[in-house]
Scaffold this active site. Structure first.
Site, PDB file in Angstrom:
ATOM      1  N   GLU A 230      44.889 -46.857 -44.979  1.00 24.13           N
ATOM      2  CA  GLU A 230      44.844 -47.280 -43.574  1.00 24.13           C
ATOM      3  C   GLU A 230      43.303 -46.218 -43.006  1.00 24.13           C
ATOM      4  O   GLU A 230      42.459 -47.596 -42.786  1.00 24.13           O
ATOM      5  CB  GLU A 230      45.475 -46.681 -42.284  1.00 24.13           C
ATOM      6  CG  GLU A 230      46.835 -47.399 -42.932  1.00 24.13           C
ATOM      7  CD  GLU A 230      46.997 -49.376 -42.764  1.00 24.13           C
ATOM      8  OE1 GLU A 230      46.419 -49.713 -42.414  1.00 24.13           O
ATOM      9  OE2 GLU A 230      48.539 -49.587 -42.894  1.00 24.13           O
TER      10      GLU A 230
ATOM     11  N   ASN B 185      39.698 -48.571 -43.137  1.00 25.64           N
ATOM     12  CA  ASN B 185      38.355 -48.718 -41.548  1.00 25.64           C
ATOM     13  C   ASN B 185      37.328 -48.059 -42.266  1.00 25.64           C
ATOM     14  O   ASN B 185      36.245 -48.946 -41.700  1.00 25.64           O
ATOM     15  CB  ASN B 185      39.153 -47.410 -40.304  1.00 25.64           C
ATOM     16  CG  ASN B 185      40.885 -48.046 -40.093  1.00 25.64           C
ATOM     17  OD1 ASN B 185      40.559 -49.221 -39.725  1.00 25.64           O
ATOM     18  ND2 ASN B 185      40.850 -47.233 -38.986  1.00 25.64           N
TER      19      ASN B 185
ATOM     20  N   ARG C  39      43.113 -59.413 -40.843  1.00 25.72           N
ATOM     21  CA  ARG C  39      43.358 -58.128 -40.338  1.00 25.72           C
ATOM     22  C   ARG C  39      44.842 -57.388 -39.447  1.00 25.72           C
ATOM     23  O   ARG C  39      44.127 -58.612 -37.699  1.00 25.72           O
ATOM     24  CB  ARG C  39      42.413 -57.291 -39.016  1.00 25.72           C
ATOM     25  CG  ARG C  39      41.374 -57.102 -40.843  1.00 25.72           C
ATOM     26  CD  ARG C  39      41.583 -56.980 -42.163  1.00 25.72           C
ATOM     27  NE  ARG C  39      42.063 -55.829 -41.781  1.00 25.72           N
ATOM     28  CZ  ARG C  39      42.379 -54.688 -43.401  1.00 25.72           C
ATOM     29  NH1 ARG C  39      42.834 -55.475 -44.178  1.00 25.72           N
ATOM     30  NH2 ARG C  39      42.845 -53.834 -42.899  1.00 25.72           N
TER      31      ARG C  39
END
Lengths: 112, 142
Positions: free
Chosen positions: B48, B52, B107
């Site tokens: 994650e 990002n 997303r």
């Protein structure tokens, strides 16, 4: 990530193998969309038996497919998810719009 | 005897490296012989954070550098993911579940929520125009 497709009446079965992340989602998203729009499908059903890893990109992938299926009055479901994937699914709240089934039989019974 | 070790890796902000980041971090912490579940949780959090950096910090340009620092001391592990990208103006807002600035409709906006669920602590430091550091800790409690 590998994707294989199967047809069961009006349902497109998408069998995913490997790791689902942002990178692999980008690679397969259009392919799944093409397969879905090519046939006269209504529902989209994911077989997650061979999914080895999934992060929140997988939730996004499912969310996008719910939108596509909704345009044709269809629903999105999945089955054979591992406990780890199921944990992420419930954490995300997506289980409200993506139906989670134990196995293929149960899924097909509910969707057709 | 105190178990102590550290590792630092750096790679380009290309999405193909998301899998590499997970594998490298997982291989490092395997030295502590954690459970399969714990390793999976760490991989999720790293995935994650790195995603990002690629999507948001460097806006998908693939030319930035992402640094991961891993360390452990006894049963406490730490992972820091650092970028020199655009930074986050409002960290609290960015960490809100379902919040996303991504134009891509696929997303979910769950990155930080997943990191916080998988790890014991998540610290985010960011400066607009300079970059972001996400530092996560977890006790393996073996």
């Amino acid at each position: 990530m590998n994707v294989e497709y199967f047809t069961q009446d009006k349902t497109l079965i998408v069998c995913i193998g490997g790791e689902i992340d942002h990178h692999t989602c980008k690679l397969v998203k259009d392919d799944i969309e093409r397969a879905y729009s090519k046939g006269s499908y209504k529902h989209m059903l994911f077989d997650f038996e061979y999914v080895e890893f999934m992060d929140s990109s997988g939730i996004g992938l499912l969310m996008g497919r719910v939108k596509s299926a909704a345009l044709l009055g269809g629903q999105v479901g999945l089955y054979n998810a591992s406990p780890k994937v199921e944990r992420l699914l419930s954490m995300s709240g997506i289980t409200k719009i993506v139906h989670v089934y134990k196995n293929k039989l149960q899924a097909l019974k509910a969707l057709t | 005897m105190l178990k102590k070790n550290e590792m630092e890796i750096q790679f380009a902000s290309q999405s193909v490296n998301e899998g590499l980041a997970r594998t490298a971090v997982s291989a490092f912490f395997s030295q502590l012989d954690p459970t399969v579940e714990t390793l999976y949780d760490i991989k999720m959090a790293v995935s994650e954070a790195v995603t990002n950096c690629i999507i948001h910090a460097y806006e998908g340009n693939g030319e930035g550098k992402i640094t991961i620092k891993c360390a452990y001391e006894d049963d406490t592990i730490s992972v820091e993911i650092i970028d020199q990208g655009k930074g986050i103006a409002d960290v609290e807002e960015a960490m809100t579940a379902l919040y996303t600035t991504s134009d891509d409709e696929d997303r979910a906006g769950l990155g930080f929520t997943v990191m916080q669920s998988m790890m014991d602590e998540v610290f985010v430091e960011s400066k607009v125009g300079e970059g972001t550091s996400v530092k996560m800790k977890k006790s393996l409690g073996n």
